[in-house]
Design an enzyme around this catalytic site. Structure first.
Site, PDB file in Angstrom:
ATOM      1  N   ASN A  37       0.817  -1.218   0.000  1.00 40.67           N
ATOM      2  CA  ASN A  37       0.000   0.000   0.000  1.00 40.67           C
ATOM      3  C   ASN A  37       0.853   1.270   0.000  1.00 40.67           C
ATOM      4  OD1 ASN A  37      -2.354   1.440   0.052  1.00 40.67           O
ATOM      5  ND2 ASN A  37      -2.958   0.860   2.129  1.00 40.67           N
ATOM      6  N   HIS A 122     -14.187  -4.139  11.060  1.00 37.98           N
ATOM      7  CA  HIS A 122     -13.778  -2.843  11.616  1.00 37.98           C
ATOM      8  C   HIS A 122     -14.979  -1.952  11.886  1.00 37.98           C
ATOM      9  CE1 HIS A 122      -9.462  -2.712   9.790  1.00 37.98           C
ATOM     10  NE2 HIS A 122      -9.722  -3.871  10.347  1.00 37.98           N
ATOM     11  N   ARG A 147     -13.540  -5.123  15.712  1.00 42.05           N
ATOM     12  CA  ARG A 147     -12.512  -4.159  16.104  1.00 42.05           C
ATOM     13  C   ARG A 147     -13.176  -2.811  16.336  1.00 42.05           C
ATOM     14  NH1 ARG A 147      -7.470  -1.657  12.616  1.00 42.05           N
ATOM     15  NH2 ARG A 147      -9.105  -0.181  12.027  1.00 42.05           N
ATOM     16  N   TYR A 159      -6.532   7.664  12.553  1.00 46.64           N
ATOM     17  CA  TYR A 159      -6.557   6.352  11.917  1.00 46.64           C
ATOM     18  C   TYR A 159      -7.814   5.553  12.281  1.00 46.64           C
ATOM     19  CZ  TYR A 159      -5.932   1.449  11.212  1.00 46.64           C
ATOM     20  OH  TYR A 159      -6.162   0.152  10.848  1.00 46.64           O
ATOM     21  N   ASP A 220      -6.809  -1.405  17.733  1.00 48.46           N
ATOM     22  CA  ASP A 220      -5.510  -1.193  17.086  1.00 48.46           C
ATOM     23  C   ASP A 220      -4.947   0.158  17.517  1.00 48.46           C
ATOM     24  OD1 ASP A 220      -3.345  -1.032  15.368  1.00 48.46           O
ATOM     25  OD2 ASP A 220      -4.474  -1.625  13.579  1.00 48.46           O
ATOM     26  N   HIS A 222      -2.007   1.167  16.518  1.00 50.97           N
ATOM     27  CA  HIS A 222      -1.297   1.592  15.300  1.00 50.97           C
ATOM     28  C   HIS A 222       0.062   2.238  15.574  1.00 50.97           C
ATOM     29  CE1 HIS A 222      -1.696   2.396  10.878  1.00 50.97           C
ATOM     30  NE2 HIS A 222      -2.449   1.319  10.998  1.00 50.97           N
ATOM     31  N   GLU A 246      -3.657  -4.278  19.589  1.00 52.14           N
ATOM     32  CA  GLU A 246      -2.743  -4.461  18.449  1.00 52.14           C
ATOM     33  C   GLU A 246      -1.760  -3.309  18.310  1.00 52.14           C
ATOM     34  OE1 GLU A 246      -5.015  -4.883  14.883  1.00 52.14           O
ATOM     35  OE2 GLU A 246      -3.349  -4.382  13.575  1.00 52.14           O
ATOM     36  N   GLU A 272       1.906  -6.633  11.466  1.00 49.79           N
ATOM     37  CA  GLU A 272       1.425  -6.407  10.103  1.00 49.79           C
ATOM     38  C   GLU A 272       2.487  -5.771   9.211  1.00 49.79           C
ATOM     39  OE1 GLU A 272      -1.980  -3.974  11.090  1.00 49.79           O
ATOM     40  OE2 GLU A 272      -1.026  -2.195  10.280  1.00 49.79           O
ATOM     41  N   ARG A 293       0.417 -10.979  13.464  1.00 51.92           N
ATOM     42  CA  ARG A 293      -0.444 -10.190  12.582  1.00 51.92           C
ATOM     43  C   ARG A 293      -0.044 -10.220  11.114  1.00 51.92           C
ATOM     44  NH1 ARG A 293      -4.613  -8.638  11.912  1.00 51.92           N
ATOM     45  NH2 ARG A 293      -4.500  -6.392  11.709  1.00 51.92           N
ATOM     46  N   HIS A 322      -3.318 -10.320   8.942  1.00 50.70           N
ATOM     47  CA  HIS A 322      -3.731  -8.998   8.476  1.00 50.70           C
ATOM     48  C   HIS A 322      -4.654  -9.144   7.258  1.00 50.70           C
ATOM     49  CE1 HIS A 322      -2.161  -4.742   7.230  1.00 50.70           C
ATOM     50  NE2 HIS A 322      -3.131  -4.638   8.097  1.00 50.70           N
ATOM     51  N   ASP A 326      -6.200  -3.526   1.538  1.00 48.15           N
ATOM     52  CA  ASP A 326      -4.994  -3.483   0.706  1.00 48.15           C
ATOM     53  C   ASP A 326      -4.349  -4.859   0.528  1.00 48.15           C
ATOM     54  OD1 ASP A 326      -4.627  -1.972   3.422  1.00 48.15           O
ATOM     55  OD2 ASP A 326      -2.637  -2.796   3.086  1.00 48.15           O
ATOM     56  N   GLU A 349      -8.630 -11.175  10.145  1.00 53.21           N
ATOM     57  CA  GLU A 349      -9.189  -9.844   9.855  1.00 53.21           C
ATOM     58  C   GLU A 349      -9.852  -9.893   8.482  1.00 53.21           C
ATOM     59  OE1 GLU A 349      -6.260  -6.752   9.388  1.00 53.21           O
ATOM     60  OE2 GLU A 349      -7.641  -5.209  10.076  1.00 53.21           O
ATOM     61  N   TRP A 412       2.094   6.964  12.482  1.00 54.21           N
ATOM     62  CA  TRP A 412       0.693   7.001  12.070  1.00 54.21           C
ATOM     63  C   TRP A 412       0.006   5.686  12.391  1.00 54.21           C
ATOM     64  CZ3 TRP A 412      -1.944   4.199   8.092  1.00 54.21           C
ATOM     65  CH2 TRP A 412      -3.300   4.595   7.937  1.00 54.21           C
TER      66      TRP A 412
HETATM   67  O1  EZ4 Z   1      -3.228   0.605   8.443  1.00 56.98           O
HETATM   68  O2  EZ4 Z   1      -3.419  -1.947   5.973  1.00 56.98           O
HETATM   69  O3  EZ4 Z   1      -5.014  -3.562  11.279  1.00 56.98           O
HETATM   70  N1  EZ4 Z   1      -5.067  -3.014  10.224  1.00 56.98           N
HETATM   71  C1  EZ4 Z   1      -4.329  -1.943   9.888  1.00 56.98           C
HETATM   72  C2  EZ4 Z   1      -4.490  -1.458   8.466  1.00 56.98           C
HETATM   73  C3  EZ4 Z   1      -3.267  -0.717   7.965  1.00 56.98           C
HETATM   74  C4  EZ4 Z   1      -3.289  -0.664   6.460  1.00 56.98           C
HETATM   75  C5  EZ4 Z   1      -2.029  -0.027   5.898  1.00 56.98           C
HETATM   76  O4  EZ4 Z   1      -1.940  -0.238   4.543  1.00 56.98           O
HETATM   77  O5  EZ4 Z   1      -3.600  -1.447  10.697  1.00 56.98           O
HETATM   78  O6  EZ4 Z   1      -5.638  -0.643   8.367  1.00 56.98           O
HETATM   79 CO    CO Z   2      -3.249  -2.845  12.339  1.00 52.87          CO
END
Ligand code: EZ4
Ligand code: CO
Length: 412
Positions: A37, A122, A147, A159, A220, A222, A246, A272, A293, A322, A326, A349, A412
């Site tokens: 991605n 999600h 999630r 995010y 998550d 992130h 996560e 991931e 993941r 994961h 994407d 997921e 991010w």
């Molecule tokens: O941000 O796949 O758990 N899932 C994630 C995703 C990632 C994207 C990045 O390309 O964290 O949403």
């Molecule tokens: Co994630």
């Protein structure tokens, strides 16, 4: 069974996908997902310029040998571009082997260890009310594990929170289904860890009060926390019995998880953005996580991720592959075959792809009672409609990034 054609196909129905298609001299075809991605074209070049010439004339049956040859002969090992390229070759060869044997890939991996794969979706909302609606809507779509991502008061966009995209091509597509935004520059988002840590436990308390104790809930973080912040969050969320928390810290430093682990019994999931078993070596051996993941697409394919998961199994660590949008339908199918066959499956997921994507990729998986199954077609069970794919050329797209209030770039 000789590989006599290898094509790299880029298509952007709802988002960009990179697919490797191999054809053998006896006419069998195999597909592999190489989508990275926001950096798609680097994998296209890696495959088209450096890997395709090495594949032509090779025996398509020799999957492990192809993997070792591509990994070791490159000299420059690991990394997301290399490992996505190798993953695509590996997946395509498993697809071909399945078709040659007349069996779905999961049969070649040892057969089914379960009847289906519990999957989570999600749910998100800027407010608790929106979040509840989103959870309910996921339950109506059949999800039995969810999630939860929430807006944080004072932060404009973060995010995982759905919002309608502003540009025409993506109209109606929710942000939580596609964080990479089409355009010449990445979107800037804002972040404040203290505000997030204050807000999140109350949201989980409200969700538990509304939806009861049984529903598996995930979250998550992130990569945005320090080890001690992550430990604090894990402790604060213990009363709400998360299925997992996560990516609490940036994943490069495996030792960070040791600090988190010492402070909380909230289960941890990570990986991931990992590419090889080496990224997991310490956290698996020291039992610092509960779920792996990695996606098949980003971790060297079925062959390599199976090795990671077999290693994890020795420590009662399970899979949590994961599966955002994407990961192409080919990568998702590979995950389903692997997840169905291994003993230490945890959860999958699953975000639904868009209607155009489902037209480009003809799929055979099923979705029943919150569970996925890859289906019983020989190989991976996915075919690419090249005419449909050709309608959607590559569109530049970037993942967003974060800045703190003082302008500092943040994870991010
Ligand atoms: O941000 O796949 O758990 N899932 C994630 C995703 C990632 C994207 C990045 O390309 O964290 O949403
Ligand atoms: Co994630």
């Amino acid at each position: 069974m000789i590989i006599d054609k290898a094509e790299v196909i880029v298509t952007s129905p709802d988002r960009n996908f990179v697919t490797l298609k191999l054809t053998t001299d006896d006419g069998l075809t195999g597909l592999g997902d190489a989508t990275l991605n926001g950096r798609e074209l680097s994998v296209v070049s890696y495959l088209a310029d450096h890997v395709v010439p090495l594949l032509l004339g090779r025996d398509a049956h020799r999957i492990e040998d192809a993997w070792q040859f591509l990994y070791r002969s490159a000299y420059w090992r690991r990394g997301p571009v290399t490992m996505a390229a190798i993953a695509a070759v590996d997946m395509a060869l498993w697809d071909i082997k399945g078709k040659a044997a007349g069996m779905p890939v999961y049969q070649l991996l040892g057969g089914a260890s379960r009847s289906g794969l519990l999957a989570y979706g999600h749910a998100s909302g800027k407010t608790t009310e929106e979040l509840f609606d989103s959870i309910r809507s996921h339950q109506e779509q059949g999800y039995r594990a969810i999630r939860v991502q929430t807006g944080v008061p004072g932060l404009k966009s973060i995010y995982g929170i759905a919002s309608n995209a502003t540009f025409e091509a993506m109209e109606g597509v929710r942000y939580d289904h596609e964080p990479a935004q089409r355009g010449a520059l990445p979107n800037e988002e804002d972040w404040d860890t203290r505000a997030y840590l204050r807000h999140l436990p109350g949201v989980f308390e409200a969700v538990r009060n509304e939806f009861g104790p049984e529903l598996p809930l995930l979250h998550d973080a992130h990569h945005r926390l320090t080890p001690i912040q992550a430990a604090k969050l894990g402790k604060a969320l213990e009363p709400y019995d998360l299925f997992w928390l996560e990516d609490v810290t940036p994943a490069e430093n495996q030792e960070a998880l040791r600090h988190v682990r010492q402070h909380t019994t909230t289960p941890l999931a990570i990986g991931e953005i990992f590419n090889t078993v080496w990224d997991y070596q310490q956290i698996i051996r020291e039992q610092l996580i509960d779920y792996v993941r990695s996606a098949v697409t980003h971790t060297g394919g079925i062959s390599h991720l199976k090795k990671v998961l077999d290693y994890a199994a020795q420590y009662q660590i399970k899979s949590g592959m994961h599966g955002p949008t994407d990961i192409s339908p080919v990568g998702m199918a590979a995950a389903m075959h692997l997840g169905l066959s291994i003993h230490n499956f945890g959860i999958q997921e699953y975000m639904k792809h868009g209607a155009r994507t489902d037209q480009v990729f003809q799929q055979s998986f099923t979705w029943n009672d919150g569970c996925l199954h890859p289906g019983d077609r020989p190989g991976l069970g996915v075919e690419l409609d090249t005419d449909e794919a050709g309608k959607y050329p590559y569109v530049q797209a970037y993942l967003p990034y974060n800045r703190l209030a003082d302008g500092t770039v943040h994870d991010w």
